[in-house]
Design an enzyme around this catalytic site. Structure first.
Site, PDB file in Angstrom:
ATOM      1  N   LYS A 116      -2.321  -1.450  -3.776  1.00  0.00           N
ATOM      2  CA  LYS A 116      -3.156  -0.258  -3.674  1.00  0.00           C
ATOM      3  C   LYS A 116      -2.296   0.990  -3.748  1.00  0.00           C
ATOM      4  O   LYS A 116      -1.270   1.020  -3.065  1.00  0.00           O
ATOM      5  CB  LYS A 116      -3.892  -0.316  -2.331  1.00  0.00           C
ATOM      6  CG  LYS A 116      -4.806   0.839  -2.066  1.00  0.00           C
ATOM      7  CD  LYS A 116      -5.417   0.670  -0.714  1.00  0.00           C
ATOM      8  CE  LYS A 116      -6.206   1.907  -0.400  1.00  0.00           C
ATOM      9  NZ  LYS A 116      -6.672   1.929   0.949  1.00  0.00           N
ATOM     10  N   LYS A 137       0.852  -1.182   0.000  1.00  0.00           N
ATOM     11  CA  LYS A 137       0.000   0.000   0.000  1.00  0.00           C
ATOM     12  C   LYS A 137       0.892   1.238   0.000  1.00  0.00           C
ATOM     13  O   LYS A 137       1.693   1.436   0.912  1.00  0.00           O
ATOM     14  CB  LYS A 137      -0.895  -0.008   1.235  1.00  0.00           C
ATOM     15  CG  LYS A 137      -1.800   1.207   1.337  1.00  0.00           C
ATOM     16  CD  LYS A 137      -2.770   1.058   2.482  1.00  0.00           C
ATOM     17  CE  LYS A 137      -3.626   2.289   2.645  1.00  0.00           C
ATOM     18  NZ  LYS A 137      -4.561   2.149   3.774  1.00  0.00           N
TER      19      LYS A 137
HETATM   20  C1  PBG Z   1      -6.984   3.531   5.578  1.00  0.00           C
HETATM   21  C2  PBG Z   1      -7.490   3.322   4.217  1.00  0.00           C
HETATM   22  C3  PBG Z   1      -7.404   4.223   3.164  1.00  0.00           C
HETATM   23  C4  PBG Z   1      -8.034   3.644   2.077  1.00  0.00           C
HETATM   24  C5  PBG Z   1      -8.492   2.378   2.474  1.00  0.00           C
HETATM   25  N1  PBG Z   1      -8.120   2.197   3.813  1.00  0.00           N
HETATM   26  C6  PBG Z   1      -6.884   5.616   3.120  1.00  0.00           C
HETATM   27  C7  PBG Z   1      -5.559   5.947   3.599  1.00  0.00           C
HETATM   28  O1  PBG Z   1      -4.688   5.100   3.821  1.00  0.00           O
HETATM   29  O2  PBG Z   1      -5.356   7.138   3.773  1.00  0.00           O
HETATM   30  C8  PBG Z   1      -8.167   4.296   0.745  1.00  0.00           C
HETATM   31  C9  PBG Z   1      -9.239   3.821  -0.141  1.00  0.00           C
HETATM   32  C10 PBG Z   1      -9.559   4.738  -1.245  1.00  0.00           C
HETATM   33  O3  PBG Z   1      -8.928   5.788  -1.452  1.00  0.00           O
HETATM   34  O4  PBG Z   1     -10.511   4.405  -1.966  1.00  0.00           O
HETATM   35  N2  PBG Z   1      -6.415   2.445   6.206  1.00  0.00           N
HETATM   36 ZN    ZN Z   2      -5.758   3.079   8.322  1.00  0.00          ZN
END
Ligand code: PBG
Ligand code: ZN
Length: 327
Positions: free
Chosen positions: A250, A197
């Site tokens: 992601k 991520k």
């Molecule tokens: C937080 C989380 C995020 C998303 C999913 N879980 C945002 C972040 O890390 O700031 C993002 C999902 C999206 O942008 O559609 N754990």
């Molecule tokens: Zn988070």
């Protein structure tokens, strides 16, 4: 031009829809799609997320019909994000048996038992500072956070969730959650790790949807640097060793190479998250009449499958399923 050069004519296999369909390499079905839902307390709440047209925060009673539609559309499943009534420094609501997500899991599994329900497992929607872990001395304390994440996973499992998906990029989170689940009698609950991520600007609109903008700093001390590829292998390997059942990459669009890498390097199913900013860009351009939304979405989702993703988490899931079945 000699006939030799034209012995091979790839266009023969593109001449009409029938032959194109027969020779198509990549399949995309509703079963490959997972729909994210944002749950809020209360009744009869449908609060549109302005930066994500077509997406709304829903109270549990309003989420049930969407869950039914997800099942009827043949989606792979849904993934739940909870926005609690009260936030505190340790994100207590995240492991409360009567927390927003636990109640939603129970209600959805009762109303639509066949629908596969996944719980995002993180603290950032539940902490008052909105970081993905507990804070100690101005930084996220990794190991204290692991203990809480184990409790969050257990509480979701007890509520009847089918799968948990830790998204906080804490070191050791998969192992800690696996041990916690097994210790509480949930050896059968798989873990889909947000293994790779990146710290991405594409999460912008999600922060409106999930109300989790960090009160100070940013998430770069735990999410990955977008410039890194080798580190993705290392992150994924660690999660595999800790017992991850599925690996997620992601965001999606800017990281298709990483999706392909995960597919080639590991044998676990690979998921990709088509994130909020990717969705918002398509919606904004479509609303202006600058692109054909249906064609762009289907092309993008097919691209994820072609890159090697088994599963796609996407806010387009219900629309895409409708377009696939021609309804
Ligand atoms: C937080 C989380 C995020 C998303 C999913 N879980 C945002 C972040 O890390 O700031 C993002 C999902 C999206 O942008 O559609 N754990
Ligand atoms: Zn988070």
């Amino acid at each position: 031009m000699t006939t030799d050069l034209l012995l091979h004519r790839p266009r023969r296999l593109r001449r009409n829809p029938a032959i194109r369909r027969m020779t198509r390499e990549t399949r995309l079905g509703p079963e490959h799609l997972i729909l994210p839902l944002f749950l809020v307390p209360g009744r009869d709440v449908v609060k549109p997320v302005i930066s994500m047209p077509g997406v709304a925060q829903l109270s549990i009673d309003r989420a049930i019909p969407v869950a039914r539609e997800a099942l009827a559309s043949g989606l792979g499943g849904i993934i739940l994000f909870g926005i609690p009534e009260r936030k505190d420094s340790v994100g207590s609501d995240a492991c409360d048996p009567n927390g927003i997500v636990q109640r939603a899991i129970r209600a959805i599994k009762e109303a639509v038992p066949e629908l596969y329900v996944i719980a995002d497992t993180c603290l950032c929607e539940y902490t008052d500072h909105a970081h993905c872990g507990v804070i100690d001395g101005g930084e996220v304390d990794n190991d204290k956070t692991l203990q809480i994440l184990g409790q969050v996973a257990i509480s979701c499992a007890r509520a009847g969730v089918d799968m948990v998906a830790p998204s906080g990029m804490m070191d050791g989170m998969v192992g800690a959650i696996r041990a916690a689940l097994d210790g509480d009698g949930h050896a059968g609950i798989p873990i889909m790790s947000y293994a790779v991520k990146y710290a991405s600007a594409y999460y912008g609109p999600f922060r409106d949807a999930a109300e989790n903008t960090p009160a100070f700093g940013d998430r770069r001390a735990y999410q990955m640097d977008p410039a890194n590829r080798r580190e993705a292998f290392r992150e994924a390997l660690l999660d595999v060793e800790q017992g991850a059942d599925l690996l997620m990459v992601k965001p999606g669009l800017a990281y298709m190479d990483i999706v392909r890498d995960m597919r080639e390097r590991f044998d676990l199913p690979v998921a990709v998250y088509n994130v909020s900013g990717e969705y918002a860009m398509v919606k904004a351009a479509a609303a202006n009449g600058w692109i054909d939304e249906e064609r762009v979405v289907m092309e993008t989702l097919t691209g994820f499958r072609r890159a090697g993703a088994d599963l796609i988490l996407t806010y387009h899931a219900l629309d895409a399923a409708r377009w696939m079945t021609g309804q």
